[in-house]
Enzyme design. Structure first.
Site, PDB file in Angstrom:
ATOM      1  N   CYS A 161     -53.728 -67.047   5.582  1.00 32.68           N
ATOM      2  CA  CYS A 161     -54.400 -66.043   6.405  1.00 32.68           C
ATOM      3  C   CYS A 161     -55.872 -65.955   6.007  1.00 32.68           C
ATOM      4  CB  CYS A 161     -53.730 -64.687   6.234  1.00 32.68           C
ATOM      5  SG  CYS A 161     -54.633 -63.358   7.044  1.00 32.68           S
ATOM      6  N   CYS A 164     -58.036 -57.699   3.651  1.00 35.23           N
ATOM      7  CA  CYS A 164     -56.962 -56.876   4.217  1.00 35.23           C
ATOM      8  C   CYS A 164     -56.158 -56.219   3.095  1.00 35.23           C
ATOM      9  CB  CYS A 164     -56.062 -57.730   5.108  1.00 35.23           C
ATOM     10  SG  CYS A 164     -54.498 -56.964   5.506  1.00 35.23           S
ATOM     11  N   CYS A 224     -51.242 -58.390   1.884  1.00 35.88           N
ATOM     12  CA  CYS A 224     -50.465 -59.444   1.223  1.00 35.88           C
ATOM     13  C   CYS A 224     -51.066 -59.677  -0.156  1.00 35.88           C
ATOM     14  CB  CYS A 224     -50.557 -60.752   1.996  1.00 35.88           C
ATOM     15  SG  CYS A 224     -49.712 -60.714   3.563  1.00 35.88           S
ATOM     16  N   CYS A 233     -51.736 -60.900  12.499  1.00 34.77           N
ATOM     17  CA  CYS A 233     -51.214 -60.826  11.134  1.00 34.77           C
ATOM     18  C   CYS A 233     -50.102 -61.856  10.988  1.00 34.77           C
ATOM     19  CB  CYS A 233     -50.665 -59.419  10.878  1.00 34.77           C
ATOM     20  SG  CYS A 233     -49.679 -59.312   9.383  1.00 34.77           S
ATOM     21  N   GLN A 244     -34.852 -51.771   9.043  1.00 32.56           N
ATOM     22  CA  GLN A 244     -35.381 -52.783   8.119  1.00 32.56           C
ATOM     23  C   GLN A 244     -36.301 -53.751   8.860  1.00 32.56           C
ATOM     24  OE1 GLN A 244     -34.996 -52.986   4.865  1.00 32.56           O
ATOM     25  NE2 GLN A 244     -33.216 -51.705   4.400  1.00 32.56           N
ATOM     26  N   TYR A 269     -28.614 -41.714   3.088  1.00 28.81           N
ATOM     27  CA  TYR A 269     -29.882 -42.278   3.593  1.00 28.81           C
ATOM     28  C   TYR A 269     -29.547 -43.379   4.604  1.00 28.81           C
ATOM     29  CZ  TYR A 269     -31.334 -40.293  -0.926  1.00 28.81           C
ATOM     30  OH  TYR A 269     -31.534 -39.494  -2.012  1.00 28.81           O
ATOM     31  N   GLU A 319     -28.440 -38.648   6.993  1.00 28.95           N
ATOM     32  CA  GLU A 319     -29.829 -39.067   7.211  1.00 28.95           C
ATOM     33  C   GLU A 319     -30.645 -37.858   7.657  1.00 28.95           C
ATOM     34  OE1 GLU A 319     -32.001 -41.833   7.279  1.00 28.95           O
ATOM     35  OE2 GLU A 319     -33.372 -40.401   8.196  1.00 28.95           O
ATOM     36  N   ASP A 357     -29.264 -45.649  -0.198  1.00 27.01           N
ATOM     37  CA  ASP A 357     -30.391 -46.532   0.149  1.00 27.01           C
ATOM     38  C   ASP A 357     -31.626 -45.664   0.345  1.00 27.01           C
ATOM     39  OD1 ASP A 357     -32.091 -48.483   1.048  1.00 27.01           O
ATOM     40  OD2 ASP A 357     -31.016 -48.890   2.914  1.00 27.01           O
ATOM     41  N   CYS A 378     -35.636 -50.035  -2.621  1.00 29.65           N
ATOM     42  CA  CYS A 378     -36.870 -50.731  -2.272  1.00 29.65           C
ATOM     43  C   CYS A 378     -37.949 -50.469  -3.327  1.00 29.65           C
ATOM     44  CB  CYS A 378     -37.350 -50.327  -0.884  1.00 29.65           C
ATOM     45  SG  CYS A 378     -37.581 -48.564  -0.696  1.00 29.65           S
TER      46      CYS A 378
HETATM   47  N1  SAH Z   1     -29.862 -47.443   5.123  1.00 27.88           N
HETATM   48  C1  SAH Z   1     -30.810 -47.502   6.210  1.00 27.88           C
HETATM   49  C2  SAH Z   1     -32.089 -46.690   5.971  1.00 27.88           C
HETATM   50  C3  SAH Z   1     -32.775 -46.847   4.647  1.00 27.88           C
HETATM   51  S1  SAH Z   1     -34.424 -46.213   4.556  1.00 27.88           S
HETATM   52  C4  SAH Z   1     -31.131 -48.931   6.549  1.00 27.88           C
HETATM   53  O1  SAH Z   1     -30.833 -49.849   5.800  1.00 27.88           O
HETATM   54  O2  SAH Z   1     -31.678 -49.151   7.632  1.00 27.88           O
HETATM   55  C5  SAH Z   1     -34.237 -44.636   3.882  1.00 27.88           C
HETATM   56  C6  SAH Z   1     -33.836 -43.579   4.888  1.00 27.88           C
HETATM   57  O3  SAH Z   1     -33.679 -42.356   4.170  1.00 27.88           O
HETATM   58  C7  SAH Z   1     -34.834 -43.297   5.982  1.00 27.88           C
HETATM   59  O4  SAH Z   1     -34.182 -43.421   7.224  1.00 27.88           O
HETATM   60  C8  SAH Z   1     -35.295 -41.851   5.727  1.00 27.88           C
HETATM   61  O5  SAH Z   1     -35.543 -41.144   6.916  1.00 27.88           O
HETATM   62  C9  SAH Z   1     -34.107 -41.269   5.001  1.00 27.88           C
HETATM   63  N2  SAH Z   1     -34.322 -40.138   4.083  1.00 27.88           N
HETATM   64  C10 SAH Z   1     -35.416 -39.848   3.347  1.00 27.88           C
HETATM   65  N3  SAH Z   1     -35.175 -38.798   2.536  1.00 27.88           N
HETATM   66  C11 SAH Z   1     -33.888 -38.416   2.759  1.00 27.88           C
HETATM   67  C12 SAH Z   1     -33.031 -37.392   2.196  1.00 27.88           C
HETATM   68  N4  SAH Z   1     -33.468 -36.576   1.267  1.00 27.88           N
HETATM   69  N5  SAH Z   1     -31.765 -37.326   2.648  1.00 27.88           N
HETATM   70  C13 SAH Z   1     -31.301 -38.174   3.594  1.00 27.88           C
HETATM   71  N6  SAH Z   1     -32.061 -39.144   4.156  1.00 27.88           N
HETATM   72  C14 SAH Z   1     -33.328 -39.264   3.739  1.00 27.88           C
END
Ligand code: SAH
Length: 456
Positions: free
Chosen positions: A71, A77, A80, A163, A286, A315, A336, A384, A411
């Protein structure tokens, strides 16, 4: 050593933000743009008592792992951080990051770590993988309307219409929007003065379905001549959803909460494995579809479901992992905090014919304790969380529920390590750790872990 001195240094390591680290008589110097193995002249930009910062003045001998970033604007930027490092070495760096954090922050003993760490799952094609892009729209130095990225932590937009992490078609979409803005003399948003209309363009793509979503974030209620813009955008093959996202706040949060669909559906659909998912503009999804499939399959393997289990997926976003698990479990409960995502999750359960999933809107740390009695014991809990990790109160609730297995998708391996420490101190043992590269060229690392209840 002082500011503006030029020193000779060999880069030996990479810091968490992707900067090179070298040592001058045991004084660590963080050098932006340095790659391990480089012998460079660095200009000192800042000195502190125990470490300093510098930038590359001249590369005397390039590292064998250094490559020419494909790039042209990789450096200004800054998105990356690792483009000048060979992809193979990027993966090594990510493995090391996860391992280092689990060791240092997680206090996981080395012999155990050796046993549970699996090699990172890399990408076949580490470019053009992102299915989502959010471009700020503004004026460049010459007053021209451009789409791009904010340079570092500034308000300066660096024009980038192609990008290399995103899809080729993004450029076409952006050009159509910019032409419209220019033709009708619509003002792009100015962050400093909090004036102007067009703030960001969010583009999403369904990798498996070819569907496109465009959401234009505006500091207002509508766009002048919007029918004309719609006409231009629907020329793009696969265009499925066009919306406005109203954001009148003086904030660096990109999306506004009010979404007005101006053409097509409120969502696009994509597939992961055999399942279809509806995704609305405000929901998390994702960004790397191919790697996500690998990630979810690992999560499913670690959950080790036989068909009779109750599972919590905390989550859960739009219910992606929940529904993956529902294919093999008796019942899955997803939690969520974003209401639109839960609407998607419920609809996703329906379109995939999975009746054994229930979803709750709210914070995981509040919803889970409120529903334990009602649903009884769960064998598996999947979490997650976003980068900040799990609330300690949530970990406490989880531990008290005594599930056999906890699958942790993360993550950010620093907060993962912090949470692993808590869980190891409270009856769980780390069994598997697999990093999955979701974000090639950047320093970000995704990873999935299995923890099981220790025999008492
Ligand atoms: N498991 C899903 C999302 C993961 S990202 C996937 O793989 O697609 C993390 C998610 O947690 C987001 O959607 C965000 O909105 C949510 N989040 C953030 N804080 C939270 C909380 N305290 N309780 C529940 N969800 C939450």
């Amino acid at each position: 050593m002082k500011k503006n001195d030029v020193v000779k240094v060999t880069i030996e390591d990479i810091g968490i933000n992707g900067e090179g680290i070298g040592k001058i008589q045991n004084y660590p110097l963080f050098v932006k743009g340095g790659i391990p193995g480089d012998e460079i002249l660095a200009r000192i930009t800042k000195t502190k008592k125990t470490y300093g910062y510098g930038r590359v003045e001249e590369i005397l001998h390039p590292s064998p792992d250094r490559i020419e970033p494909p790039c042209p604007i990789a450096e200004p930027c800054g998105g990356c951080q690792l483009q000048a490092l060979s992809y193979e070495k990027q993966l090594t760096f990510k493995e090391k990051t996860v391992k280092g954090n689990l060791e240092r922050i997680g206090k996981v003993p080395s012999p155990l770590l050796e046993k549970v760490m699996n090699p990172i799952v890399g990408m076949e094609e580490p470019f053009r993988y992102r299915n989502k892009a959010a471009y700020p729209i503004g004026r460049n130095r010459d007053g021209r309307i451009v789409a791009g990225f904010y340079a570092g932590r500034t308000h300066q937009i660096i024009p980038v219409d192609d990008c290399l992490l995103g899809k080729k078609e993004n450029k076409t979409i952006l050009n159509k929007i910019i032409s419209h803005v220019e033709k009708h003399q619509i003002e792009p948003y100015d962050e400093v003065g909090h004036r102007g209309l067009i703030r960001h363009v969010l583009i999403r793509y369904g990798e498996k379905t070819g569907e496109w979503m465009v959401s234009i974030v505006i500091n207002g209620n509508t766009i002048p001549k919007k029918e004309e813009l719609i006409e231009a955008l629907v020329e793009i093959q696969g265009m499925t959803s066009i919306s406005l996202s109203v954001n009148k706040k003086n904030t660096n949060v990109i999306m506004g909460n009010e979404i007005i669909t101006i053409w097509g559906q409120e969502y696009i659909t994509d597939k992961i494995g055999d399942l279809s998912f509806q995704i609305s503009p405000l929901a998390f999804y994702q960004v790397n579809q191919k790697q996500t499939e690998k990630l979810y399959n690992l999560a499913l393997t670690y959950a080790d479901l036989k068909g009779k289990e109750k599972v919590w997926d905390l989550y859960c976003g739009i219910g992606t992992i929940s529904l993956f698990l529902a294919q093999k479990a008796e019942m899955v409960y997803g939690v969520e905090v974003v209401p639109e995502a839960i609407e998607n999750a419920k609809e996703n359960a329906k379109i995939n014919g999975l009746a054994n999933a229930r979803f709750y809107v709210g914070k995981a740390e509040e919803v889970l304790p409120a529903h334990i009695k009602e649903h009884g014991r769960a064998e598996v809990i999947v979490v997650d969380p976003p980068r900040k990790g799990c609330a300690e109160s949530l970990l406490e609730t989880m531990v008290n529920m005594e599930p056999e297995r906890i699958v942790y998708v993360s993550c950010d391996s620093a907060t993962l390590a912090r949470d692993v420490k808590y869980l190891r101190e409270n009856g769980y043992e780390l069994r598997e750790v697999t990093p999955v590269d979701q974000f090639g060229m950047t320093v970000h690392v995704e990873c999935v872990c299995l923890m099981t209840r220790k025999e008492t």
